[in-house]
Structures are given as structure tokens and as C-alpha cells.
Design an enzyme around this catalytic site. Sequence first.
Site, mmCIF file in Angstrom:
data_model
loop_
_atom_site.group_PDB
_atom_site.id
_atom_site.type_symbol
_atom_site.label_atom_id
_atom_site.label_comp_id
_atom_site.label_asym_id
_atom_site.label_seq_id
_atom_site.Cartn_x
_atom_site.Cartn_y
_atom_site.Cartn_z
ATOM 1 N N TYR A 40 0.861 -1.321 0.205
ATOM 2 C CA TYR A 40 0.080 0.243 -0.145
ATOM 3 C C TYR A 40 0.535 1.307 -0.328
ATOM 4 C CZ TYR A 40 -3.801 -3.446 1.530
ATOM 5 O OH TYR A 40 -4.350 -4.575 0.986
ATOM 6 N N LYS B 281 3.758 -15.024 2.742
ATOM 7 C CA LYS B 281 4.277 -16.139 1.377
ATOM 8 C C LYS B 281 5.490 -16.230 1.413
ATOM 9 C CE LYS B 281 1.780 -17.866 -1.543
ATOM 10 N NZ LYS B 281 0.695 -18.863 -1.722
ATOM 11 N N ASP C 51 -2.334 -18.131 2.010
ATOM 12 C CA ASP C 51 -3.385 -19.199 1.630
ATOM 13 C C ASP C 51 -4.175 -20.030 2.635
ATOM 14 O OD1 ASP C 51 -1.379 -19.869 0.893
ATOM 15 O OD2 ASP C 51 -1.378 -20.810 -0.710
ATOM 16 N N ASP D 158 -4.790 -6.737 6.220
ATOM 17 C CA ASP D 158 -6.407 -6.351 5.426
ATOM 18 C C ASP D 158 -7.226 -6.835 5.426
ATOM 19 O OD1 ASP D 158 -7.802 -3.945 4.653
ATOM 20 O OD2 ASP D 158 -7.173 -4.172 2.963
ATOM 21 N N ASP E 188 -10.487 -8.712 8.126
ATOM 22 C CA ASP E 188 -11.770 -8.884 7.454
ATOM 23 C C ASP E 188 -12.852 -10.036 7.441
ATOM 24 O OD1 ASP E 188 -12.040 -5.975 6.735
ATOM 25 O OD2 ASP E 188 -12.884 -6.585 4.513
#
Length: 354
Positions: free
Chosen positions: A140, A189, A221, A245, A249
Site C-alpha cells: 500500500y 508467502k 493461503d 487487511d 476482514d
Amino acid sequence: MKIAVISGDGIGSEIIAQGKKVLRTVAHKYNFDFEYEDVLLGGSAFDKKGTPLPEETVEICKNSEAVLLGAVGGPKWDNLPGNLRPESGLLGMRKALGVFANLRPAILFPELVGSSNLKPEVLGRGLDIMIVRELIGGAYFGEKGTVNIKGGQKAWDTIAYTSFEIDRIARKSFEIARKRNKRLTLVDKANVLESSKLWRKTVRKISDEYKDVEVSYMYVDNAAMQLIRDPKQFDVILTENMFGDILSDEASMLTGSLGMLPSASVRGDSFGLYEPVHGSAPDIAGQNKANPIGTIMSIAMMLKYSFNMTTAAEDIKNAVSQVLGGGYRTVDIAEKDTEVIGTEEMGELICKYM
Ligand code: IPM
Ligand code: MG
């Protein structure tokens, strides 16, 4: 106690209004004085000042002891160039304040087991996960761009982390894990990304200093899947900005609703930025439908982390628990065919129970 207050856009002003009621109740009960200053950020700042992050907003926030933030963004500003969008105001604010560690506790109130999409036997009683999301680095904030190429366009974002950035948030996470169930999972990852390899290497090194904390490493994942399969295996999840992020959620739904999740963004001193995890929900703005609990629980985090008022923070949590126990629900956490109350009623009830 000086608090800068940012209502922001969409449902922001409705949920912040309830938050202020709760703060007033705390002030009254414990004989404290809070001083507020309302400042602009996001779309409403763009409308009034031509920028989503006015300089005076940054100044006032920097000179406060804590910042309370509702939410920013909405379809009205969706077509602005990236640097003028409300979201860039929010990211710029986090960066300007240097709040690198975003603490997102996913706590399931036992009263809400029925509101979660998961089976009660998967949730058990008292799910309690702390997601620590790196907040001011990664994709970001990395180098990005769009260029025209033959017959089309090319766009890129880069994920870059220094070992220093990883080190400071990893230490913070180990400290947090120490005060909880002493388990920490680094989510990355590392089978593909260079930056993730550095995260692993750095966390591994630091873990030598925290032998009492049990560390595990998980690919993102797999973590997304494990959160749904068996959320109780997690205690503290440490992860980089974008993964955090997304996973926060996801974790919020374990607790019944995105509207329930609070967050604290901190940097190592007592200063903090407190905001619910959910967004500005323009589809329900102005309808007295939004769930103010994410904001109200963010205030509990503010009292605990910035003002060291643990008892008052517990008070808020207990009041929320009692209101939920009384069967009161905003629409997002209501089960089928149950009565629903509005944003204001929820705020008032929580104050009453306090
Ligand atoms: C959040 C939000 C923000 C983020 C957006 C609005 C920029 O999704 O706080 O999780 O990505 O950090
Ligand atoms: Mg988000």
C-alpha cells in the site's frame, strides 16, 4: 486527555456520535475530562478543503494523545485520481503518525455464537484471536505506477520491507503474545515472495529472545483456510500489511459481523489511532442501521492502551456483553426474525449498562 476525532464519511458520523456518548459516560463515571477536537479526513475533507488529508488535520492529530476515527470513502469519490481518494488520506494519516502496529482483536462474544456463519462447535465459547497487521509498509506504500504499453497498459505495486520494519513489529507481537496464550503465527508467502522470506528470517532470529512464546509459520493461503476450518488454533497472528487487511476482514466474520471489530494502531509510546475495522458502508449511511460496537470497542482499546484506564475499558466490554445478552441486536448481527434496534439505541443502551 486530548482526543482528535475524525468522523469521516458514510456511517462515520453516526458511529462516532455513539462513541462520543460512551466517552462522556466514562468521563462522568470516573470523573475525568476529555477534550475533543473534530477534524476532517477523507472524502468530506476533499469536499471542503480539496485534499483528503489536510495539513491541519495531521497537526492536530499529532498534538493529541489519541485519535478516534470512524471510516472514510464512498462511491462519490471513487473516480478521483489515487492520491485524492479518501483512502489515500487514511493511509497518509497512519503514515504521518507512524503507527506501524495495527492490533485487530477478533473476539467472539458468546452471546453472538448464533450470528456467526460458522457452526457453534467450530467456534466453541470465547474465540479470541489477535491479528497484528503491519500498517505503514508493504504494497500500500511501495513504489507503484501505471504506464501505457503497446496495445494496452501496465500497472504495478511493490511490496518492500526492511528488516528494521519487521523487527519492531515482531517484537511488539512477541510482547503481546507473552501477555496472552504465548502462541504466535507468522503469516506470509515465503514459498514465493522475497519480502516474506525476510519476514521469516527476521522473526526466526527474534524468536530466540522469546523462548517462552511458541512460534509457527504459515502461508497466507493456508491461513485463510485455517481461519475458517479451526480458528481456535490461533492466538496472535503477525502479518504484513495487505495480508493483514484481508485476513482481518475474514476473521471479523468469525465474530458475527464486520461491524463488531475494533482496532488500535500504535507505535510504542502511549499514542494511538483507534478505528473500527469496517469501512464507511455508504449503502446504509444516514439510516440509523450501522453497528456502533466496533467503534465503541475501539474506545475501550483507547482507554486501555493510551490512557491506561483498564477498568473503564472493562466496563465498556461488560456493558456490550450485557446488551448483547439482553438480546439487543443491530441488523448485521440479528438472527432471522428477531427484533432489530438502530445505531443510536445501541449506543444509548451500552451507556445505560455502563
Ligand atoms: C482497513 C481498510 C483500509 C485499509 C482502506 C480503507 C484503505 O480496508 O482499515 O482495513 O486497507 O487499510
Ligand atoms: Mg480493510
